[in-house]
Design an enzyme around this catalytic site. Structure first.
Site, PDB file in Angstrom:
ATOM      1  N   LYS A  49     -11.744 -13.026  25.989  1.00 52.09           N
ATOM      2  CA  LYS A  49     -11.953 -13.786  25.081  1.00 52.09           C
ATOM      3  C   LYS A  49     -11.112 -13.100  23.691  1.00 52.09           C
ATOM      4  CE  LYS A  49     -13.286 -16.388  27.800  1.00 52.09           C
ATOM      5  NZ  LYS A  49     -13.290 -15.721  28.885  1.00 52.09           N
ATOM      6  N   GLY A 176      -8.127 -19.223  40.040  1.00 51.77           N
ATOM      7  CA  GLY A 176      -9.328 -19.680  39.622  1.00 51.77           C
ATOM      8  C   GLY A 176      -9.463 -19.198  37.937  1.00 51.77           C
ATOM      9  N   HIS A 431     -14.101 -39.174  11.689  1.00 50.76           N
ATOM     10  CA  HIS A 431     -12.639 -39.163  11.367  1.00 50.76           C
ATOM     11  C   HIS A 431     -12.071 -38.561  10.530  1.00 50.76           C
ATOM     12  CE1 HIS A 431      -8.714 -41.271  12.047  1.00 50.76           C
ATOM     13  NE2 HIS A 431      -9.000 -41.285  10.902  1.00 50.76           N
TER      14      HIS A 431
END
EC number: 1.8.1.4
Length: 448
Positions: A49, A176, A431
């Site tokens: 990561k 994968g 929103h």
């Protein structure tokens, strides 16, 4: 040394179980043969990561002109990226070491081996406890093919993460999670990437509708895919594979074997304890208990769900069971994310799985290109797909696109509480946000 609980392995499953047990009054001995933190921290989730973030920034820079930023020049220093990755791992490892120095926890350095069903030897000492948790994780899997032992050419994910220089051309065997994440990272880093996969589609845990779209998006970025291809041999700078009856060869400087991982049971002397295990891992029941009373297996080593957070939750569940507590952990609801670019995530059943099981389902889709926040971000590639059963209860969600892991996590929490699509549709969403697509899918299902 006598103690209440022995834990073999200090990965996410082991160290979190140790902390939870000690906080609730148990004396714990946790045994680790290498670095604390396990595969996830040292050779898996965290370092990949860190590199994925580097790749993401580089991709943003490449698209900077679309945001009015012209004439930007930069160079990529892989050594500095590796140094940053190591710094992230080191910081988190120090945190785990601090956690394991807490009262009630004894960290033992050494190779663990069973002496009998309640005794484990490590570091020249015997440790005895009524309860033992095996959390030894997994190791990279290798295919039995010609040339696989060529260490100069065939790399595992461990070696790729430890590399100090990048190969110019990389052929990844396996599409994968590991293969797809590395494909995106290495492509962004400037490598020429080819992926060879035996199955018809990448990422089998994902709904095939989502997986195909994700693969096509990554393909547009320059990664070459050969699906339904069986690797036959590697060597002399090439990978040879059979594709629908036709032999094909690609040239490469490095072969990254990314065909999954296998449970790490070697050296544990499980026979001395009478613990049953096989090629897929240590056999456990739904409570993570082996065939031997008092011995549990969690995480990758039981082969059930090879995810760091699965190991964590399994470990907490076992400790609660030892403490005689009834907990609400649902191991049948296990979200997962793939940090490709764009990223992907899933939880629950896919449409493919429903068809295979004969389970009736309804589906709904929402596209990123129709979402205001996605358009403003410049992240229009993506889709959310949600599934509900005949009663309207949400049973799955699969997505790819920016922050799709966050979107799926919301749905995962709701699935844990048996939420219906109508109930989700009635929940106000901010929103403009990407999560409005989750509500949009729920509204479609509620109207169906």
């Amino acid at each position: 040394m006598n103690t209440d609980l022995i834990i073999i392995g200090s990965g996410p499953g082991g160290y979190r179980a140790a902390e939870h047990a000690a906080r609730n009054g148990l004396q714990v001995a946790i045994i680790e043969r290498a670095e604390v933190g396990g595969t996830c921290l040292n050779r898996g989730c965290i370092p990949t990561k860190a590199y994925a973030r580097n790749a993401e920034i580089m991709d943003i820079m490449a698209d900077a002109e679309a945001f009015g930023l012209g004439c930007l020049n930069y160079s990529f220093d892989f050594a500095k990226a590796a140094e940053r990755k190591d710094g992230v791992v080191g910081t988190l490892r120090s945190g785990v070491e601090t956690l394991l120095s807490a009262p009630g926890i004894t960290l033992v350095r050494g190779e663990a081996a069973f002496k009998d069903a309640h005794t484990v030897t490590a570091g020249g000492e015997d440790y005895t406890a009524p309860n033992i948790i095996i959390a030894t994780g997994s190791v990279p899997k290798m295919l039995p093919i010609e040339g696989i032992d060529d260490a100069s050419m065939v790399w595992t994910s461990d070696r790729m993460l430890a590399a100090t220089e990048l190969p110019r051309r990389v052929c990844i065997v396996g599409a994968g999670v590991i293969g797809m994440e590395f494909a995106c990272i290495l492509n962004s880093f400037g490598c020429e990437v080819t992926v060879v996969e035996f199955l018809k589609e990448c990422l089998p845990a994902l709904d095939s509708d989502v997986a195909k779209r994700l693969r096509k998006a990554i393909e547009k970025r320059g990664v070459a895919f050969f699906m339904q291809s069986a690797v036959q041999a590697v060597g002399d700078g090439t990978v040879t594979f059979d594709r629908k009856g036709k032999q094909t060869t690609v040239e490469t400087d490095c072969v990254l074997m990314a065909v999954g991982r296998t449970p790490a049971t070697a050296g544990l002397n499980l026979e001395a304890a009478g613990v049953e295990y096989g090629p897929k891992g240590i056999i456990t029941d739904d409570n993570l208990l082996t065939n031997v009373p008092g011995i549990y297996a969690i995480g990758d080593v039981n082969g059930r769900q090879m995810l760091a957070h699965a190991a964590t939750m399994q470990g907490l569940k076992v400790v609660d069971s030892i403490l005689g507590r009834t907990e609400g952990i649902r191991l049948d609801v296990m979200p997962a994310a793939i940090f490709t670019h764009p990223e992907a995530a899933c939880v629950g059943l896919s449409e493919d799985a429903c068809k295979a099981l004969g389970t009736a389902c309804r589906t709904a889709k929402a596209n990123y290109r129709s979402n205001g926040k996605a358009l403003a971000m410049g992240e229009t590639e993506g889709m959310v797909k949600m599934l509900a059963d005949e009663s309207g209860k949400i049973i799955g969600c699969h997505a790819y696109g920016a922050h799709s892991a966050d979107l799926v996590q919301e749905v995962s929490a709701l699935i844990c509480r048996d939420t219906t699509a109508a109930e989700l549709a009635a929940m106000t969403h901010i929103h403009p946000t990407l999560s409005e697509m989750v509500q949009e899918c729920a509204e479609q299902l509620a109207r169906a």
